[in-house]
Write an enzyme that holds these catalytic residues in place. Structure first.
Site, mmCIF file in Angstrom:
data_model
loop_
_atom_site.group_PDB
_atom_site.id
_atom_site.type_symbol
_atom_site.label_atom_id
_atom_site.label_comp_id
_atom_site.label_asym_id
_atom_site.label_seq_id
_atom_site.Cartn_x
_atom_site.Cartn_y
_atom_site.Cartn_z
ATOM 1 N N HIS A 86 20.856 37.361 44.680
ATOM 2 C CA HIS A 86 21.190 38.100 43.369
ATOM 3 C C HIS A 86 20.323 37.911 42.179
ATOM 4 O O HIS A 86 19.702 36.883 42.045
ATOM 5 C CB HIS A 86 22.656 37.586 42.792
ATOM 6 C CG HIS A 86 23.654 38.280 43.838
ATOM 7 N ND1 HIS A 86 24.380 37.663 44.743
ATOM 8 C CD2 HIS A 86 24.483 39.326 43.839
ATOM 9 C CE1 HIS A 86 25.383 38.521 45.561
ATOM 10 N NE2 HIS A 86 25.405 39.554 44.801
ATOM 11 N N LYS A 141 22.963 36.396 37.296
ATOM 12 C CA LYS A 141 24.425 36.171 37.603
ATOM 13 C C LYS A 141 24.766 34.843 37.585
ATOM 14 O O LYS A 141 24.190 34.004 37.993
ATOM 15 C CB LYS A 141 24.258 36.700 39.392
ATOM 16 C CG LYS A 141 25.678 36.289 39.972
ATOM 17 C CD LYS A 141 25.742 36.855 41.501
ATOM 18 C CE LYS A 141 27.045 36.809 42.114
ATOM 19 N NZ LYS A 141 28.312 37.263 41.464
HETATM 20 N N1 LIG Z 1 33.067 43.301 42.156
HETATM 21 C C1 LIG Z 1 31.799 43.834 42.333
HETATM 22 O O1 LIG Z 1 31.574 44.713 43.026
HETATM 23 C C2 LIG Z 1 30.757 43.199 41.445
HETATM 24 C C3 LIG Z 1 29.522 43.872 41.088
HETATM 25 C C4 LIG Z 1 28.660 43.497 40.093
HETATM 26 C C5 LIG Z 1 28.773 42.588 39.211
HETATM 27 N N2 LIG Z 1 30.197 41.748 39.526
HETATM 28 C C6 LIG Z 1 30.512 40.646 38.714
HETATM 29 O O2 LIG Z 1 31.225 41.259 37.483
HETATM 30 C C7 LIG Z 1 30.852 40.606 36.421
HETATM 31 C C8 LIG Z 1 30.104 41.197 35.208
HETATM 32 O O3 LIG Z 1 28.827 41.749 35.820
HETATM 33 P P1 LIG Z 1 27.757 42.460 34.927
HETATM 34 O O4 LIG Z 1 26.780 42.443 35.948
HETATM 35 O O5 LIG Z 1 28.251 43.479 34.287
HETATM 36 O O6 LIG Z 1 27.201 41.156 33.813
HETATM 37 P P2 LIG Z 1 26.663 41.360 32.548
HETATM 38 O O7 LIG Z 1 25.755 42.376 32.299
HETATM 39 O O8 LIG Z 1 26.333 40.054 32.067
HETATM 40 O O9 LIG Z 1 28.014 41.724 31.408
HETATM 41 C C9 LIG Z 1 29.188 41.012 31.207
HETATM 42 C C10 LIG Z 1 29.701 41.443 29.820
HETATM 43 O O10 LIG Z 1 30.848 40.943 29.711
HETATM 44 C C11 LIG Z 1 30.948 40.468 28.151
HETATM 45 N N3 LIG Z 1 32.098 39.745 28.171
HETATM 46 C C12 LIG Z 1 32.232 38.237 28.043
HETATM 47 N N4 LIG Z 1 33.243 37.765 27.733
HETATM 48 C C13 LIG Z 1 34.004 39.076 27.512
HETATM 49 C C14 LIG Z 1 35.381 39.155 26.737
HETATM 50 N N5 LIG Z 1 36.087 38.223 26.673
HETATM 51 N N6 LIG Z 1 35.839 40.433 26.580
HETATM 52 C C15 LIG Z 1 35.027 41.505 26.750
HETATM 53 N N7 LIG Z 1 33.862 41.434 27.265
HETATM 54 C C16 LIG Z 1 33.190 40.222 27.507
HETATM 55 C C17 LIG Z 1 29.632 40.362 27.678
HETATM 56 O O11 LIG Z 1 29.602 40.541 26.444
HETATM 57 P P3 LIG Z 1 28.734 39.484 25.604
HETATM 58 O O12 LIG Z 1 27.259 39.280 26.172
HETATM 59 O O13 LIG Z 1 28.800 40.149 24.277
HETATM 60 O O14 LIG Z 1 29.531 38.022 25.646
HETATM 61 C C18 LIG Z 1 28.623 41.173 28.521
HETATM 62 O O15 LIG Z 1 28.599 42.227 28.028
HETATM 63 C C19 LIG Z 1 30.182 39.265 36.871
HETATM 64 O O16 LIG Z 1 31.370 38.294 37.279
HETATM 65 C C20 LIG Z 1 29.675 39.887 37.886
HETATM 66 O O17 LIG Z 1 29.395 38.679 39.236
HETATM 67 C C21 LIG Z 1 31.102 42.313 40.415
#
Ligand SMILES: NC(=O)c1ccc[n+]([C@@H]2O[C@H](COP(=O)([O-])OP(=O)(O)OC[C@H]3O[C@@H](n4cnc5c(N)ncnc54)[C@H](OP(=O)(O)O)[C@@H]3O)[C@@H](O)[C@H]2O)c1
Length: 232
Positions: free
Chosen positions: A138, A142
């Site tokens: 990844h 991540k």
């Molecule tokens: N299930 C699936 O198919 C799939 C696919 C891709 C990713 N994922 C997972 O999904 C999650 C997010 O992935 P991503 O790629 O979007 O990560 P990302 O780009 O790092 O985004 C995470 C976001 O969450 C925000 N955040 C943190 N704490 C929060 C809270 N209490 N309330 C609201 N927002 C909050 C962060 O904001 P700040 O920076 O302001 O803290 C950041 O903008 C990860 O756990 C990843 O492993 C799952």
């Protein structure tokens, strides 16, 4: 539908963009800076939302899910790395009579891949001349490792062939949205089964399909329940 998005990162933005192209309304986009401990997820802020889609961080998900369930909103979450807290969240869903769908991976192809991997493990059972291993890659940002999908791959392969170890190797580098493979390496040949995600849009499409499916259901569901029926 009116969709509340919790988390304005890569996935939250991808789901919001796709939802709008499909005629849904983004009721709210709740970002990290306003939501420590889930404090922005109030009944007032969420009134009128048909469903919430949560993609944040492993350490934020549990509080977010509890607050969304308290507000009576069905929740789809794709955040990974919190599943050890699933019993606590399941009890909360039951207390509130709510609905939750969680998936470490929302792509359709990955769920077909997991089934094929289970079948492959069954076929290799009883052939000790092969060493098996799991590799997942990844992007560098991540946070959790191994991925939830790799753990699920290991769980299913081990269930199909308990005598064989399936060690997981994780790589965090570059920008790859996600690759998972299981390989059987023997003295003269190797068999490899792999899933390679090409973009985040496949995950966003699956999460949006879940958001369309979940309202009207009660209880805790996985994406497999939605894709293949609750009996699997
Ligand atoms: N299930 C699936 O198919 C799939 C696919 C891709 C990713 N994922 C997972 O999904 C999650 C997010 O992935 P991503 O790629 O979007 O990560 P990302 O780009 O790092 O985004 C995470 C976001 O969450 C925000 N955040 C943190 N704490 C929060 C809270 N209490 N309330 C609201 N927002 C909050 C962060 O904001 P700040 O920076 O302001 O803290 C950041 O903008 C990860 O756990 C990843 O492993 C799952």
């Amino acid at each position: 539908m009116r969709i509340a998005i919790v988390g304005g990162g890569k996935m939250g933005r991808a789901v919001a963009a796709l939802a709008e192209t499909r005629g849904h309304t983004i009721h709210a986009m709740i970002v990290g800076s306003e939501n420590a401990g889930g404090r922005a997820l109030t009944a007032e802020r969420l009134t009128g939302a048909d469903v919430a889609v949560e993609f944040t961080r492993p350490d934020a998900a549990v509080a977010n899910l509890e607050r969304l369930l308290d507000a009576g909103v069905p929740v789809v979450t794709g955040t990974t790395g919190w599943l050890d807290q699933l019993p606590r969240i399941t009890a909360h869903v039951e207390r509130r009579g709510g609905a939750l769908l969680h998936a470490a991976n929302f792509s359709l192809g990955v769920h077909l891949f997991l089934r094929a991997a289970q079948d492959l493990a069954r076929r290799f059972a009883g052939h000790p001349g092969f060493d098996a291993f799991i590799l997942e890659e990844h992007h560098a940002a991540k946070l959790d490792a191994p991925s939830g999908t790799a753990r699920e791959l290991q769980r299913r392969a081990s269930a199909a062939d308990p005598a064989r170890p399936f060690a997981i190797t994780s790589v965090r580098a570059g920008v790859t949205p996600g690759t998972h493979l299981v390989a059987y390496d023997g003295p003269y040949e190797r068999v490899t089964l792999a899933h390679v995600a090409r973009s985040r849009d496949g995950f966003a499409a699956g999460a949006l399909a879940a958001a369309e499916w979940l309202p009207g259901h009660r209880g805790v569901y996985t994406v497999e329940d939605m894709l293949f029926g609750e009996s699997g």
